[in-house]
Design a protein around this motif. Structure first.
Motif, short mmCIF file in Angstrom:
data_model
loop_
_atom_site.label_atom_id
_atom_site.label_comp_id
_atom_site.label_asym_id
_atom_site.label_seq_id
_atom_site.Cartn_x
_atom_site.Cartn_y
_atom_site.Cartn_z
N GLY A 129 -10.17 -1.63 -8.84
CA GLY A 129 -10.83 -2.30 -7.73
C GLY A 129 -11.53 -3.59 -8.12
N ASP A 130 -11.72 -3.82 -9.44
CA ASP A 130 -12.36 -5.04 -9.91
C ASP A 130 -11.37 -6.17 -10.16
OD1 ASP A 130 -14.85 -3.75 -9.96
OD2 ASP A 130 -14.49 -2.96 -11.97
N GLU A 171 -8.92 -9.38 -9.76
CA GLU A 171 -9.19 -10.65 -9.10
C GLU A 171 -7.90 -11.44 -8.89
OE1 GLU A 171 -12.23 -13.08 -10.91
OE2 GLU A 171 -13.07 -11.33 -11.94
N ASP A 206 -3.84 -5.78 -1.44
CA ASP A 206 -4.27 -7.10 -0.94
C ASP A 206 -3.90 -8.20 -1.93
OD1 ASP A 206 -5.34 -6.21 1.44
OD2 ASP A 206 -7.34 -5.90 0.62
N LEU A 207 -4.17 -7.96 -3.22
CA LEU A 207 -3.90 -8.98 -4.23
C LEU A 207 -2.39 -9.24 -4.35
CD1 LEU A 207 -6.39 -7.94 -7.05
CD2 LEU A 207 -6.67 -9.69 -5.32
N PRO A 243 -9.94 2.80 -1.76
CA PRO A 243 -10.42 1.42 -1.92
C PRO A 243 -9.67 0.66 -3.01
CG PRO A 243 -12.25 2.97 -1.78
CD PRO A 243 -11.02 3.78 -1.96
N GLU A 244 -9.39 1.33 -4.13
CA GLU A 244 -8.70 0.65 -5.23
C GLU A 244 -7.27 0.28 -4.85
OE1 GLU A 244 -9.14 3.52 -8.29
OE2 GLU A 244 -11.03 2.67 -9.05
N THR A 290 -6.09 -0.21 -1.85
CA THR A 290 -6.14 -1.28 -0.86
C THR A 290 -6.41 -2.62 -1.52
OG1 THR A 290 -6.91 0.27 0.83
CG2 THR A 290 -7.28 -2.08 1.24
N ARG A 291 -7.30 -2.63 -2.50
CA ARG A 291 -7.62 -3.87 -3.21
C ARG A 291 -6.39 -4.42 -3.93
NH1 ARG A 291 -10.04 -8.59 -3.50
NH2 ARG A 291 -10.58 -9.25 -5.62
N VAL A 292 -5.67 -3.57 -4.65
CA VAL A 292 -4.48 -4.02 -5.37
C VAL A 292 -3.39 -4.48 -4.40
CG1 VAL A 292 -2.61 -3.27 -6.89
CG2 VAL A 292 -4.96 -2.61 -7.39
N ARG A 341 0.84 -1.21 0.00
CA ARG A 341 0.00 0.00 0.00
C ARG A 341 0.87 1.25 0.00
NH1 ARG A 341 -2.39 3.62 -0.75
NH2 ARG A 341 -4.43 4.37 -0.05
N ASP A 383 -1.27 -11.37 -1.40
CA ASP A 383 -1.75 -12.75 -1.54
C ASP A 383 -0.95 -13.50 -2.60
OD1 ASP A 383 -3.66 -12.39 0.41
OD2 ASP A 383 -5.26 -11.89 -1.00
#
Length: 562
Positions: A208-209, A211, A177-178, A170-171, A173-175, A160, A181
């Motif tokens: 943010g979309d 996967e 996280d991925l 939000p976007e 944070t999403r990236v 981050r 992982d």
């Protein structure tokens, strides 16, 4: 300068050498380096807004990433090119800190220029910078935090931090996280195999979309792989799928020793047709009897065989790239066989799901769900292909810094906190020197504060006030006090999850100091220029006979030793 009794030419205007010496050469190098850093700093601020860059080819690019900006800048001066190399090495080796490295090098050159005006010799400046760099690198290891580098939340914070200001909260944070992982999925505790992470981008949607897929995503448009979409009776999704990987063409074998086959009568044609039919039937039965649900072939699949496979409910994908075949083997645990005759149930791979998906007009084949999978994919999204390219670059940076944090563990507070603490330490360290090197060390301390100053500017705060508050905080012993990128205030950045790997800071400081010192030591620039030797105009004496050295043509290779 003279050599052999002849005066060195100041300039050879035709096919010779342009030479700049002494203070002028050093001043030109410093100015070029400072200009590159100033351009990058101006382009990035204020408030981390995106910038529209238009190249000479008319291509427009929107970005606020320093590395992306540097890649698209037309850099001609050798000194500026050296700083670009520093940034390139920074990005390649540690994935982050490219902007920091260039800004720090530019600040060091600016500080040196001020010292030159005060009469400080360049050798003293470079010596002082060397002492400052050594001290800073030693101090860095004492500033590391006690965070657990194997903790997922810590790795998310590292990722981050690397993309702060690039997207909305939000976007980003999403990236992050991925990225965390993905690295954890391909890590065995002592090594991270980045080749096992595949990045696929599909225009449409937002970052943010994105996967995470515990397997492989094959973009059928970008890849050479093709599947028969006309087989409408084939399911779009295969659960608990068994997968065959074949590195050979599937279909009737063609004669390759002759150009034509001569037959007499219809019996010969019938025999050829029967032979081809027998081969197709044998291959079909071999694939079906093994229990195959999907077959990926590196070469072509005969249309008749593919149609028959579809009627048996078997998905056939042909012309799959070699690298994708290896990834499929890692994702499914299957064995790549050289021919269909070698195919056995034991050679098949396993996947929880094989599905054909259509995302934003793109056809994808997703192979996932094997608990022993050694392959993961990130499906990235963005509004346009350019947005996908920028996202891919930033995700790769995230993967690199997370890998560094996981493997080496040492983390430092971000937000300019580390630079501010190093600057305070260097000012005390400078007092140990009696000579003019003290001035150079203090200049290096001021250069380090360029980082928090720039962060404050980009956040829309007053850099003077922010830097004054930051110095006061560090004087009180608040080592983790830094600039909050959201509003430019001084805060405990470590508590807010703003952390960076030690390797990023170490590389940026060492690379910037080395580049600055290299430029400051240069006092003689010789530039070779192409040109025609005829009609030359130069101010040197040819000597007796005016011989140019054995009738050499096409320039003056003799000029250096004149």
């Amino acid at each position: 300068m003279t050599q052999g009794g002849a005066r060195w030419p100041r300039r050879l205007r035709s096919g010779g050498l342009d030479r700049t010496t002494g203070r002028d050469a050093r001043r030109a190098n410093v100015a070029a380096g400072r200009a590159l850093a100033a351009t990058l700093r101006t382009t990035l601020g204020p408030a981390g807004r995106d910038k529209l860059l238009v190249g000479t080819d008319g291509l427009a690019v929107v970005t606020n990433d320093g590395a992306s900006i540097l890649d698209r800048m037309e850099i001609e001066h050798p000194a500026a090119s050296l700083l670009y190399e520093v940034a390139s090495e920074q990005a390649e080796r540690v994935g982050d800190g490219t902007t920091t490295a260039v800004l720090l090098a530019g600040a060091l050159l600016e500080g040196a220029e001020g010292l030159f005006e005060q009469g400080v010799h360049p050798g003293i400046v470079t010596a002082g910078y060397h002492h400052a760099c050594s001290r800073a690198l030693e101090t860095l290891s004492t500033l590391t935090l006690g965070d657990d580098p194997t903790d997922r939340a810590t790795l998310v914070s590292v990722a981050r931090t690397a993309i702060t200001g690039k997207w909305s909260e939000p976007e980003a944070t999403r990236v992050a996280d991925l990225a965390a992982d993905a690295v954890l999925a391909v890590s065995d505790g002592s090594e991270v195999d980045r080749h096992r992470i595949t990045l696929q981008g599909v225009p449409g949607g937002s970052p943010g979309d994105a996967e995470f897929v515990d397997g492989l995503v094959v973009d059928m448009g970008e890849s050479s792989a093709t599947a028969d979409d006309r087989a409408i009776h084939l399911p779009r999704r295969f659960a608990d799928a068994r997968i065959a990987l074949v590195d050979a063409p599937l279909g009737a074998k063609q004669a390759n020793a002759t150009r034509a086959v001569t037959v007499e009568g219809t019996d010969g044609l019938d025999a050829i047709a029967a032979h081809e039919e027998r081969q197709l039937r044998e291959q079909l039965e071999r694939i079906a009897d093994a229990g195959t649900d999907a077959v990926f072939c590196q070469q072509a699949i005969d249309d008749v065989l593919r149609s028959r496979l579809a009627r048996r409910g078997i998905l056939a994908v042909e012309r799959t790239r070699q690298d994708e075949m290896y990834k499929l083997a890692r994702a499914t645990g299957g064995t790549l066989v050289a021919s269909v005759e070698e195919l056995t149930p034991e050679a098949l791979g396993r996947a929880g799901v094989v599905e054909r998906r259509r995302v934003a007009g793109r056809d994808l084949t997703v192979v996932r769900g094997n608990p022993d999978s050694k392959q993961v994919s990130l499906l990235l999204r963005g509004g346009t292909q350019h947005a996908i390219d920028e996202t891919r670059r930033l995700v790769e940076d995230c993967l690199t810094v997370v890998t560094l944090a996981l493997l080496y563990g040492d983390l430092l507070p971000g937000g300019g906190a580390t630079e501010a603490e190093l600057a305070a330490d260097l000012r005390g360290f400078a007092l140990e020197f009696d000579g003019r090197e003290q001035l150079a060390i203090e200049a290096a301390a001021g250069a380090l504060e360029t980082v928090p100053r720039t962060l404050a500017e980009n956040a829309g705060a007053s850099p003077i006030d922010a830097l004054a508050d930051l110095r006061a905080s560090h004087d009180r012993g608040e080592v983790t006090a830094g600039i909050d990128a959201a509003d430019g205030s001084v805060a405990d950045v470590s508590a807010r999850g703003v952390v960076e790997p030690l390797a990023v800071k170490r590389r940026a400081i060492a690379g910037a100091t080395e580049a600055a010192n290299l430029l400051l030591r240069i006092d003689d620039v010789v530039a070779a220029r192409d040109g025609d030797a005829r009609g030359h105009d130069h101010d040197h004496d040819h000597g007796i006979g005016g011989d140019h050295g054995g009738g050499q043509r096409g320039g003056y290779p003799w000029a250096i030793g004149h």
